[in-house]
Design an enzyme around this catalytic site. Structure first.
Site, PDB file in Angstrom:
ATOM      1  N   LYS A  13       0.936  -1.205  -0.008  1.00 53.46           N
ATOM      2  CA  LYS A  13       0.032  -0.070  -0.063  1.00 53.46           C
ATOM      3  C   LYS A  13       0.697   1.262   0.090  1.00 53.46           C
ATOM      4  CE  LYS A  13      -2.155   1.562   3.772  1.00 53.46           C
ATOM      5  NZ  LYS A  13      -2.908   1.724   4.563  1.00 53.46           N
ATOM      6  N   ARG A  88     -12.319   5.029   9.537  1.00 58.65           N
ATOM      7  CA  ARG A  88     -12.333   3.462  10.323  1.00 58.65           C
ATOM      8  C   ARG A  88     -13.872   2.977  10.707  1.00 58.65           C
ATOM      9  NH1 ARG A  88      -7.979   1.750   8.652  1.00 58.65           N
ATOM     10  NH2 ARG A  88      -6.101   2.067   9.937  1.00 58.65           N
ATOM     11  N   ARG A 127      12.244 -14.602   4.330  1.00 61.10           N
ATOM     12  CA  ARG A 127      13.009 -13.454   3.781  1.00 61.10           C
ATOM     13  C   ARG A 127      14.134 -13.007   4.731  1.00 61.10           C
ATOM     14  NH1 ARG A 127       8.665  -8.300   3.455  1.00 61.10           N
ATOM     15  NH2 ARG A 127       8.629  -7.853   5.570  1.00 61.10           N
ATOM     16  N   ARG A 161      14.421  -9.721   9.979  1.00 60.59           N
ATOM     17  CA  ARG A 161      13.594  -8.701  11.048  1.00 60.59           C
ATOM     18  C   ARG A 161      12.773  -9.738  11.912  1.00 60.59           C
ATOM     19  NH1 ARG A 161      10.901  -4.559   7.070  1.00 60.59           N
ATOM     20  NH2 ARG A 161       9.206  -4.961   8.753  1.00 60.59           N
ATOM     21  N   ARG A 172      -1.320  -9.353  12.259  1.00 54.91           N
ATOM     22  CA  ARG A 172      -1.619  -8.237  11.604  1.00 54.91           C
ATOM     23  C   ARG A 172      -2.858  -8.107  10.670  1.00 54.91           C
ATOM     24  NH1 ARG A 172       4.416  -6.432  10.641  1.00 54.91           N
ATOM     25  NH2 ARG A 172       4.859  -5.695  12.403  1.00 54.91           N
TER      26      ARG A 172
END
Ligand SMILES: [Zn+2]
Length: 215
Positions: A13, A88, A127, A161, A172
């Site tokens: 995004k 929202r 990754r 990460r 998420r």
């Protein structure tokens, strides 16, 4: 052209929004960024928001509306607005209609970058990058040609990460669905929602979005 851009983490995004800002002169209205900027700049709305936040309270819809109103005029003078993180709730969606209506504007499209959750988990959890030069690799799709040696710089240290794990990705996604659930049906009913495959290569995603905006 005024659009709402939606997409879960990992859908690209931010990349698409930046491109629309750069190529079309659209203005990104991200409420979090706007609040921080207004507080920093000390605008009337910013001062109000600052007082509320310092009291540990949530910034009200009225303040957010005022903030968006401040920026919307600037956005309309350019290429239109990209709403990011707003609305929202149903109340905020109504407030947005009013803000646009007052300016003789309307919401044109709600573009949702769609991802396949399992494919996203697969993509993110594998990754890793070279610690020295940042070259990107993947456990299943792009290993260094020589084991433990960076193709680009010959470095031997790699990093991952800590939030690139399945649990974080799924949490998420769930948060994203919960956040968008109240407003998607409103815009679905109005026929404004378009879904774009966020798993496609960045250039392809951009081309589909451009076609929607120009169509
Ligand atoms: Zn390297």
């Amino acid at each position: 052209m005024n659009i709402i851009l939606l997409g879960p983490p990992g859908a690209g995004k931010g990349t698409q929004a930046s491109r629309l800002v750069e190529e079309r002169g659209m203005v990104q209205l991200s409420t979090g960024d706007m609040l921080r900027a207004a507080v920093k700049a000390g605008t009337p709305v910013g001062l109000q928001a600052k007082a509320v936040m310092e009291a540990g309270e949530l910034v009200s819809d009225a303040i957010v509306s005022a903030l968006i109103g401040e920026r919307l005029d600037a956005a309309e003078a350019h290429g239109g607005a990209i709403f990011d993180g707003y609305p929202r709730t149903k109340a905020q969606a109504q407030a947005l209609d009013l803000l646009l209506d007052e300016r003789g504007e309307k919401l044109d499209l709600v573009i949702e970058l769609d991802v396949d959750e399992d494919a996203l988990v697969d993509r993110i959890t594998g990754r890793f990058t070279c610690a020295a030069c940042g070259e990107g690799y993947h456990d299943r799709y792009k290993l260094p040609r020589v084991q433990d040696t960076c193709d680009a710089c010959g470095g031997h240290e790699f990093k991952r990460r800590p939030d690139d794990n399945e649990e974080t990705v799924r949490t998420r996604m769930a948060e994203y669905r919960a956040k968008t659930a109240p407003i998607l049906p409103i815009y679905e009913a109005r026929g404004l929602v378009r879904r774009v495959d966020g798993m496609a290569p960045i250039g392809e995603v951009g081309a589909v979005i451009d076609a929607l905006l120009d169509g």
